[in-house]
Design a protein around this motif. Sequence first.
Motif, PDB file in Angstrom:
ATOM      1  N   ALA A  67     -29.277 -23.302 -32.556  1.00 59.84           N
ATOM      2  CA  ALA A  67     -30.578 -23.415 -31.870  1.00 59.84           C
ATOM      3  C   ALA A  67     -30.389 -23.540 -30.363  1.00 59.84           C
ATOM      4  CB  ALA A  67     -31.382 -24.586 -32.422  1.00 59.84           C
ATOM      5  N   SER A  68     -29.579 -22.660 -29.819  1.00 62.41           N
ATOM      6  CA  SER A  68     -29.183 -22.765 -28.415  1.00 62.41           C
ATOM      7  C   SER A  68     -30.095 -21.980 -27.480  1.00 62.41           C
ATOM      8  CB  SER A  68     -27.743 -22.248 -28.256  1.00 62.41           C
ATOM      9  OG  SER A  68     -27.400 -22.131 -26.890  1.00 62.41           O
ATOM     10  N   ILE A  69     -30.581 -22.659 -26.448  1.00 58.74           N
ATOM     11  CA  ILE A  69     -31.228 -21.984 -25.316  1.00 58.74           C
ATOM     12  C   ILE A  69     -30.289 -22.015 -24.108  1.00 58.74           C
ATOM     13  CG2 ILE A  69     -33.541 -22.568 -26.144  1.00 58.74           C
ATOM     14  CD1 ILE A  69     -33.605 -24.664 -23.785  1.00 58.74           C
ATOM     15  N   THR A  70     -29.022 -22.302 -24.355  1.00 62.12           N
ATOM     16  CA  THR A  70     -28.011 -22.523 -23.320  1.00 62.12           C
ATOM     17  C   THR A  70     -27.013 -21.375 -23.315  1.00 62.12           C
ATOM     18  OG1 THR A  70     -28.212 -24.902 -23.674  1.00 62.12           O
ATOM     19  CG2 THR A  70     -26.244 -24.141 -22.500  1.00 62.12           C
ATOM     20  N   ASP A  96     -38.304 -26.355 -22.141  1.00 57.51           N
ATOM     21  CA  ASP A  96     -36.903 -26.756 -22.263  1.00 57.51           C
ATOM     22  C   ASP A  96     -36.762 -27.639 -23.506  1.00 57.51           C
ATOM     23  OD1 ASP A  96     -34.368 -27.825 -21.982  1.00 57.51           O
ATOM     24  OD2 ASP A  96     -34.680 -28.582 -19.949  1.00 57.51           O
ATOM     25  N   THR A  97     -36.007 -27.177 -24.515  1.00 57.41           N
ATOM     26  CA  THR A  97     -35.817 -28.007 -25.710  1.00 57.41           C
ATOM     27  C   THR A  97     -35.008 -29.253 -25.411  1.00 57.41           C
ATOM     28  OG1 THR A  97     -33.791 -26.866 -26.415  1.00 57.41           O
ATOM     29  CG2 THR A  97     -35.904 -25.962 -27.192  1.00 57.41           C
ATOM     30  N   ALA A  98     -34.258 -29.247 -24.306  1.00 60.56           N
ATOM     31  CA  ALA A  98     -33.457 -30.402 -23.860  1.00 60.56           C
ATOM     32  C   ALA A  98     -32.393 -30.793 -24.871  1.00 60.56           C
ATOM     33  CB  ALA A  98     -34.348 -31.592 -23.519  1.00 60.56           C
ATOM     34  N   LEU A  99     -31.943 -29.843 -25.683  1.00 60.97           N
ATOM     35  CA  LEU A  99     -30.975 -30.160 -26.725  1.00 60.97           C
ATOM     36  C   LEU A  99     -30.114 -28.948 -27.038  1.00 60.97           C
ATOM     37  CD1 LEU A  99     -30.009 -32.141 -29.025  1.00 60.97           C
ATOM     38  CD2 LEU A  99     -31.734 -31.045 -30.477  1.00 60.97           C
ATOM     39  N   LEU A 100     -28.826 -29.179 -27.172  1.00 64.33           N
ATOM     40  CA  LEU A 100     -27.914 -28.195 -27.747  1.00 64.33           C
ATOM     41  C   LEU A 100     -27.130 -28.888 -28.848  1.00 64.33           C
ATOM     42  CD1 LEU A 100     -26.445 -25.468 -27.914  1.00 64.33           C
ATOM     43  CD2 LEU A 100     -24.945 -26.249 -26.062  1.00 64.33           C
ATOM     44  N   PHE A 138     -39.808 -31.159 -33.168  1.00 65.25           N
ATOM     45  CA  PHE A 138     -38.761 -30.156 -33.044  1.00 65.25           C
ATOM     46  C   PHE A 138     -37.448 -30.780 -33.501  1.00 65.25           C
ATOM     47  CE2 PHE A 138     -35.240 -28.279 -30.708  1.00 65.25           C
ATOM     48  CZ  PHE A 138     -35.442 -26.915 -30.906  1.00 65.25           C
ATOM     49  N   SER A 139     -36.720 -30.057 -34.344  1.00 61.97           N
ATOM     50  CA  SER A 139     -35.455 -30.598 -34.821  1.00 61.97           C
ATOM     51  C   SER A 139     -34.519 -29.477 -35.228  1.00 61.97           C
ATOM     52  CB  SER A 139     -35.676 -31.559 -35.997  1.00 61.97           C
ATOM     53  OG  SER A 139     -36.289 -30.901 -37.085  1.00 61.97           O
ATOM     54  N   VAL A 140     -33.243 -29.818 -35.269  1.00 65.54           N
ATOM     55  CA  VAL A 140     -32.189 -28.928 -35.742  1.00 65.54           C
ATOM     56  C   VAL A 140     -31.535 -29.617 -36.929  1.00 65.54           C
ATOM     57  CG1 VAL A 140     -30.012 -27.777 -35.165  1.00 65.54           C
ATOM     58  CG2 VAL A 140     -31.821 -27.993 -33.430  1.00 65.54           C
ATOM     59  N   LEU A 141     -31.448 -28.905 -38.042  1.00 65.05           N
ATOM     60  CA  LEU A 141     -30.892 -29.463 -39.265  1.00 65.05           C
ATOM     61  C   LEU A 141     -29.555 -28.809 -39.584  1.00 65.05           C
ATOM     62  CD1 LEU A 141     -34.055 -29.499 -41.603  1.00 65.05           C
ATOM     63  CD2 LEU A 141     -33.358 -31.191 -39.894  1.00 65.05           C
ATOM     64  N   VAL A 142     -28.587 -29.643 -39.946  1.00 65.80           N
ATOM     65  CA  VAL A 142     -27.289 -29.164 -40.412  1.00 65.80           C
ATOM     66  C   VAL A 142     -27.070 -29.746 -41.803  1.00 65.80           C
ATOM     67  CG1 VAL A 142     -24.800 -29.099 -39.996  1.00 65.80           C
ATOM     68  CG2 VAL A 142     -26.389 -29.090 -38.051  1.00 65.80           C
ATOM     69  N   ALA A 143     -27.013 -28.874 -42.811  1.00 63.18           N
ATOM     70  CA  ALA A 143     -26.874 -29.315 -44.196  1.00 63.18           C
ATOM     71  C   ALA A 143     -25.402 -29.485 -44.541  1.00 63.18           C
ATOM     72  CB  ALA A 143     -27.534 -28.321 -45.137  1.00 63.18           C
TER      73      ALA A 143
END
Length: 353
Positions: free
Chosen positions: A51-54, A96-100, A294-299
């Motif tokens: 989920a990178s905007i970087t 800006d999601t402010a997260l990588l 807003f979230s990023v999930l890693v299973a």
Amino acid sequence: MKPAGRAEPTSRQPVTLAANQPDRFYRGGAAIAELRGAADAAEWGPEDWVASITTLFAQPRAGLSTLPDGTLLRDAVSADPAAWVGADHAKVLGDDTALLVKLLDAGQRLPVHVHPSNSFARSHLGCRHGKTEAWVIVGTSGPNPTVYAGFREDVDAATVENWVAAQDSEAMLAALNPIPVKPGDTVFVPAGLPHAIGEGVFIVELQQPTDFSVLLEWTGFAEPGDPSAHLAIGWETALTCVDRDGWGGRVDDLVLHTADRRSPVVPLFTEQTEPFFRAERIHADSAVDLDPGFSVLVALEGNGTLRTEHGGAVPVKRGDTLVVPHAAGSSQVDGGLVVVRCRPPAPEKVEAS
């Protein structure tokens, strides 16, 4: 529930993301391949940017995540920030999601390096964000998995300059606090703190969305004279971002041990990370409800379903990575899934960072 046959807007739907592995300067990737169920680990790099905007430092596109329809996540968020990150977040940080989030598999020890703070990045790099980060240890291999963080004792500027000029790797590593780690541990790494990740440590990394690293130890990792080692601002300036204070008596404040916690929602960090990011581990032995955001999930384990209030249902299995828009609403996970849920900073805490 949405009417049958009516598609939800993309900005409401959770999206399962393909691997996104830009070229990096060190070896690794087997643990990422195993988690994702890939047949050939040799083709996998040591980092998967989720989920990178970087972008990679000084590169225009490498590192950006692409949605299944070919749209860059960065562009999708920019087109509808309130739907993706929520109105409160957008008021403070815009699109800006402010997260990588990264999956990082250290196939060799990473170099001793350091990341700049917000104030340093604003003054010298023209960027809102520095690079505070944190590590969620999800796997280890080898006899003594270890990370390193903070100098044991105060170090003067001349000593750091001499170490870097001489590339005295042994002295730099010996000056750091070694931290033995196991799955379930988390380590907070504030900007400025010199650190390294040892061989055989597999992490989910949360960080501010930049690729700013000052390589105190660059031999074997960067070409001699490569300006990216000092962020193209020169060593004299770059080294002023280093926290030279001794952390020997307080390094334990950066570490949490959560392996034995099996409640439905396990916080992975303390309040000190909230101006930068938040994370929790979800144990869906039975259905677990999650609030909107807003979230990023890693299973990490299991085979179940993510059901959302407005964005429908998505199957989730071990190794999947997903991005969930704020507009998906409340959600629920089930099926015995164990998921690391990564979130941006709390909007009300951003000004304090």
